[in-house]
Every structure is written in C-alpha cells, then in structure tokens.
Enzyme design. Sequence first.
Site, PDB file in Angstrom:
ATOM      1  N   GLU A  10       1.092  16.732 -65.665  1.00  0.00           N
ATOM      2  CA  GLU A  10       0.355  16.232 -64.464  1.00  0.00           C
ATOM      3  C   GLU A  10      -0.197  17.481 -63.972  1.00  0.00           C
ATOM      4  OE1 GLU A  10       3.114  13.790 -62.282  1.00  0.00           O
ATOM      5  OE2 GLU A  10       3.918  12.697 -64.167  1.00  0.00           O
ATOM      6  N   GLU A  20      10.686  12.980 -66.001  1.00  0.00           N
ATOM      7  CA  GLU A  20      11.567  13.140 -64.629  1.00  0.00           C
ATOM      8  C   GLU A  20      12.849  12.695 -64.715  1.00  0.00           C
ATOM      9  OE1 GLU A  20       8.286  13.991 -61.360  1.00  0.00           O
ATOM     10  OE2 GLU A  20       8.574  11.906 -61.635  1.00  0.00           O
TER      11      GLU A  20
END
Length: 942
Positions: free
Chosen positions: A483, A407
């Site tokens: 994820e 991220e």
Amino acid sequence: MRYYEERSPGEGVRPARAFLRSDAPTLSLNGTWAFRLSERADVPADFVDRDYDDSGWDRLPVPSHWQLHGYGAPAYTNVNYPFPVDPPFVPDENPTGDYRLRFEVPDAFAGDAVLRFEGVDSCLRVWVNGDYVGVSLGSRLPAEFDVGPLLRPGSDNVLAVRVHQWSSGSYLEDQDMWWLSGIFRDVTLVARPPVGAIDDVFVHADYDSVTGAGRLRVDVPGTDARVTVPELGIVALGGETVTIERVEAWSAEIPRLYDCVVASASEHVTLRIGFRRVVVEDGLLQVNGHRVQLHGVNRHEFDPDTGRTVSEAVMRRDIELMKAHNVNAVRTSHYPPHPRFLELCDELGLYVIDECDLETHGFFPLEWRRNPSDDPDWEHALVDRMRRMVERDKNHPSVILWSLGNESGSGRNLGAMAAWARERDPSRPLHYEHDWTCRDVDVYSRMYASHEEVDAIGRGEEAPLDDPELDARRRRMPFLLCEYAHAMGNGPGGLADYQALFERHPRCQGGFVWEWIDHGIRDTARGFFAYGGDFGEPLHDGNFVADGLLFPDRTPSPGLVELKKVFEPVRIGAGTDGGLRIENRFMFRDLSHLTFVWFVEEEGAPVVAGELRVGALPAGAVAELPLPDELPPVSRETWLTVRAVLAVDAPWAPAGHEVAWGQLPVAAAPARAVRRASDPFALAEFDPRTGVLTRLGSLPLIGPRLDVWRAPTDNDEGYHGPEQLAPLWRAAGLDRMRHRTISMARVGDALVVRTRVAPAASDIGLLATYTWTAEDGALVLALAVVPDRSWDFPLPRLGVRFAVPSALEGVEWFGRGPGEAYPDSRLAARVGRFSSAVADLQTPYLLPQENGSRTEVRWATLGGRLRIEGRAHFELTVRPWTSEALAAARHPPDLVPDPDWLWVNADVAQQGLGSASCGPGVLPRYRLDLAASGLALAFSLI
C-alpha cells in the site's frame, strides 16, 4: 459455547476445492427469498420446517446485504471493532437474518448434489427440507455442503439459512470497510455424477523462458480423466506431465490462454490455461524470466448501490478501467474476490496478489493482546481460510503471489498458514506485510513507507533487524509497497517520485496504490454518496472510507489520471540530438500494437499533424527519431505533442485509446514588447479607503486581495500521517486573515497600496504591496509579499483572490490541463488551450475540499469578457463559492453557488498534496515555505 462463537471454521462443510466450470447440471438459487431480521441471535429456529408459513415475512434479493435494503444500517470503521473485544465472544445484540427459499429441483439432481455459497457475512447455518446441514464461517470464502439425500426432485424443496451479523469470524474480518451482512454472493446447487465426478483439478502449467517450452500437468484426484488442449495437440491422462516444445507464455501484457478440457466418463470441466513461471531469484520477483514492475492498485469489491455484491459488468468495468489507466496489477484487499473477477484477470491481463480473508487490525489499539494470529486455539480457523483461498483460486495464471492476509500482527498461526500454502503450491511466492521480519514470506512488503525509506531499502541500507540471520534473508528479498500513495480526497501527491525510485533500484519492484474506489454509498434521498457517520453510527471513521482513485460511480478521479501518466509503458521525450526519444517500457511486448500520432499547436491552436513510424520496437528498447519534417515556422509559444494510441481494438479499450503521450517545446513565447504606461485610474476604480479594486471599466469586481487559505484536503488534515498541516493552519488563523491598509499613494503613473495581512491573536503577518499601473489598455498588478516575523510552517497557497460577476461563466485558458494539477501531481497536465464551464472545473470529492487548480496558466479569459494574463505563469482556480464555503461543506450538495459572484484565485503557488491522510507528507521540494515572493497579472476587457 454458541456455535457462531466457535473458533472452528464450521461443521458439515465439504473439503475446499477449485472453482470449476463443469457441464454437470447447476441450478442458480439467486433471486427473491423470504426474509426476517431479528435483533438477537437466540430467536427460535422454528422457521426451518418445510411447512413453516413465511407469507408474512418480507422479501429480500439474494445476493445482497440486508442493511442496503432498510434492515439496520451500514457502519464503517477502519481499525476498531464495533463490538467489545472479547474473543471469540460477540454481544447478545447480534442482528440475525433468517432466509427461506422454496424451489423445485429437476430430476437431474436425484442422487448427489452440492449446495454452494460463494460468500455470506459473517456466519451461516443451513437446513434443507427441515434437516440440519451445517455451519460455515469465513465471509468471503466459498462453503459447500452435501445435500443430495435431503432433496426431493420433482417437488418443492425448502432451503432455510440463518445468518448472524457477528460471530467469532468477525474478529478475523476487520478490513477497513463497511460492516455489511447477509448472503452477498451467489448461491448455487450443483449436481454431482454418482461415479466419475471431477471434484477438483489442479493445473500446473510451467514455462521455460530460455527455450520457450511449456510443461503441463493437470492433477485430477479421485477419478480417471483425460486432458485435452486442442490448440497444442495435447491428449493426456490426468496427472501425466506433457512437455510442449514451444508455447506462448501468459503475462499481464500478453494474456495468452489455451482452452483445456478435463473429461471423465460422466463429467467435462473446461479450463483456460496460462503457461508462466513465477519465482524469486537473484533477489528479484520474476515472471517468465523477467523482473516485473508492479503498477498496482488495491481493490475492495464495492458498488455504491449494492455494496460487496458486485455484478460481472462491474468487475469487467473495473479491469477495463485499470488496463486503460496503465495499471498492470491488483491486490485483492483484503480477501479473495468473487471467482469471476479472477477469470477476467486471466483473460484481460492483470497480475494478482490474492489475499486471504484475514485482518485483525482491531487488536492493534490493544497492543495485540489476545490476537488470533498468535493464539493456538485459532490455528485451525486461520489455516482453513488460507486453504479455501488457495484451493479455490489455484488454477489462475493471473495469481502470482498468495497473501496471508493484512494487518494481523505477527504470530505462529501465520507461520502455519505459510507452511500449508508452500506445501500445497510451491509455484507461487508468499506475501504478508505486517511482520517486517519476513519470517514466513518470500518478498519484503511495506505500506506507506516514505520516499526516503524506499530509497534506503533500494540501496540496501534499511534499518537492520535484531536477528542477523533474518536480516540477511530479508535483504536478499525483492521489495514491494503493498500500500502506498493514499488516494483520499485530492491526491495523492508524490506518485512520480515513487515511480522514479522503482525505476532506479532493481530491488524496488513497484507497489499498490491505496485504493481503487471510494466506498461511498449512494443516498438518493439526500443526494450524495454517504460515508462513515452518515447513518448515525456511534463509532465510525468518517470519510476515511472514501480513499479511492475512482469516485463511487466509477468516474476516474484526477488521481487516477495522474497515475495513468506515471505508469505509462511508453516514454516519449526529447532525444539526444534535438529529436524524439521513444522508450518501450513493456517487459514482454513490442510496440507494433500502437500508432504514434503527433500534432503541433501554436499558443494552443492546431497548426499541423501527422504520424510517426516507430514500428515493432522491442520490449525494453529505445529509439531515437528526428522531429517531423512538417514543422512550420511559428511566432508564438509552440509545442509538439506525440500520442501513442491503440492501433486496433483491445478487449479493454477501442482503437485510438491513448496509452501514453509526451510533449516537446518547439518555440518559446516571444519577449514582451515594451508597452506604453498610462494612468490606472483611467481604466479602473479603487476603494478610496482600502485601495482595493472595485471596477475595471464597466465590470464590477471584488479584489484582488492577498489570499493564503485553501479548504484543507484530506492529506492536509493528515489523519494517519506524520504531518497534520490543516490543524496547524487553523490554529495559526490562516482561515481568518484580516487586512489593514497601511498606505495608499500615487507614485508617478502608479497606484501603490501597502497592507498588512494577519490573523487575530497572533503577531505574525504578511506585508503585501500592490502596485497598479496601466499599459496599452490593460490594468497591471505587481504584488510583492514579504513575511512579517518568522513563519515556521508552509502556507496552503500564496496569491490573490477576487470576485467577478457570476455571468462570466465560461473559462478559457492557455496553460496546462485539461484537469486539475498541483505541484506534486501535475505530470498528467499537458500544455494547451482549454475551455470549460465553471461547474466542470470543480472536482466533487465526497468530502468537499481544495480542488480545481489549473497550473502554469499563461492567460485566461472569463465569460469571454475579462482576460487575465500572467507576466509569469500562475495557478488558476475559478469557483461559484468561496474557499470558506468549500471548507465548511460536508457533502457536495452543501455547496450552493453564489448567485452574484464567481470567486477566482490567481496564485504564485500552492502547497503540494502529499499523502499524509495515511502516509508521508509533502516532499520538501513541493512545500510552500514562506519567503519574499511576487505575482504580476494584467487585467483587460475583451
């Protein structure tokens, strides 16, 4: 510019190298250090002098985090930086810890010596005996300094370290976890031989899956060295390539390691080598020539008492629990773990995505302005972090992919990191999720993609990229969910549906559930595990830090139990001709390590048991077996259960540990006999105004009454998902429904009570008709529910709630169990007869919420006195408090048992769980959309 705000990774630090086990003398500097905390970074550095008097300082264990010892407080944010975003600068209010250690150095350290820090958050500055040594940033990466000339063997030495909570490096470490500071990993002094030192080793252990041959080269730069692998008869020089005609390959299923010694004239290094080959070929991620399916979890390093300071026992326990729950892969979110963890992954068998210590998520709310990932001034710092991870961990066979970080947007510096890693280690593919062009990586990775999108990607029908060349390249890549299935609170739902997609589409090679453990910090004074905001942080993200498959004390959650069933490497089910079907879903090993035991239960009572002969069924093969000959005649509902258990002890679980199970129905429940009706008033008392049952025989009751409310789960709240149901439910008033009796009348042998149930300030409602009859001593309720006006959202639940005296404490039931289950999380619940104390039916999620439902219940007894029988299967929940009290609680100790009543829900159904706390909502087939419905229950005293 202040040194801790420099964009460089530091100064005076030795070049990155592998973590090595050497016979060179070492001295652990872990222990009790003198410690002083200042609120600012610009306090004088007077403490570095050898003769400085630190007798008035506090004492702090190293390794540890100072916040967990009363210096400041932990703070949790998910995305936002807890300081102004002004890179690379940090506030003047910058908590700074000064450490001092006085230690003696043996004569063996006369000459060259290296001071090694495994992890310090976030910036350290070092002095030895008053002399400045250097500075390092990169909290979860090692830093080594040459200190030999500064040491004084045979006398006291003083190590002084200054650690700043905030630094330029903090902008690169925004990793959805507690902000915790200090020297939190080991500190070691390592003697270096004056000549012949083995400073680095790079193992290249390749495997040819076609021939079974191995090829070994061990690079030992800077010195002449001999490489020996006694078990294979290898004696070679450093840098020499040796081919072995036949080796046993390393995999997560069979983690075969060979002991190796690299020796120079003055130093011996021991290694454990695994031969394996990882490639992306034909659009698939392959290990040793086979497509792998990653049954993975994301793992932060965490201990509820010590934070990111984790012991070897905790690391081993994590891996044992992963293996015991059929997890075969781990992503080290979002930084390299303690080096011992990777050694244990090699030994016990896990595939690892090793992730760089990089996340800049706090720039996302700022539309990525000034993001370090795309700022050339940060290139050196980012590439250095990649270099330090790769160099440290390059010899681990468990590491099958390098990850650039998490991220952090996109940009040129990620490309520079990828280019360096490919040049240094072309044997491992690269991973990074946050640039969906996949420009710099070898696998297409996403997080929290919906089932629908994963299906489209598996079919090759995903949305195209604007760049045709990049689009075509990405479509040739294997797909991973780095994820998915956010394990926050009660959930996640939909695991089995994801797994079906991974098995349907070869390109979809699995993923990593977020995440392994709740990061609750143990608060012994208040009696709970604390989450964001519990320490008075002005900026925090609440219980979003509690999103794991384990509770903080490492008790498996129901979500982990469900995941184990979804990930089963052996499928046991019905065969094509009425027998059994055994499918070996291992990629490399046969089933000779398992024993298959079976038993038959009639209405949950044991009847007969035995053992199946499955044998060494090869990887990927299927066997059809007849049912056991010993099956007896039965007259009630009967099930055959087959369990695959370890035949002998494994390093991660004892013999008898259950790896997989399956159930087949043997006989259905017999048809219900026609019963004789009688007057319900002969068995029970009803409130003459409302028609609500108040007594069954001598047993007082409250209800049952229609109930549609549940204490919202984290997934119902939908913090970061597409569906926020709980706010919608509260706005509609489902938590404050009111009951109005329309009529109450005797109709033949029945009492019929018609009601309307609705919230204030709304004209929507539910019409509920209760029909009470008596049959052979049982009071029977037939409930019919129809919507009044249009409902455009699903219900939390639909059923009845009633209360019984708290003395009816124990619960026995015939249905699915033993654990809780919900429509999209019920694969792990088997049919049987179970019993439990009411307290043990509750699941202690860190934020209290809906929990404890048992599904497909045929009948249940409460306290050995009240029997509830479903005329169809029902969902059962028994609590010592109401749903309203559960919803109001912020921590488990807030829940106080009702001294007089137990509260029971018997439901037609509940809404599914989904994963909308950070991901997709409930799939359509698990939604509880309102339609005309009914429930039939029989109540009797035992």
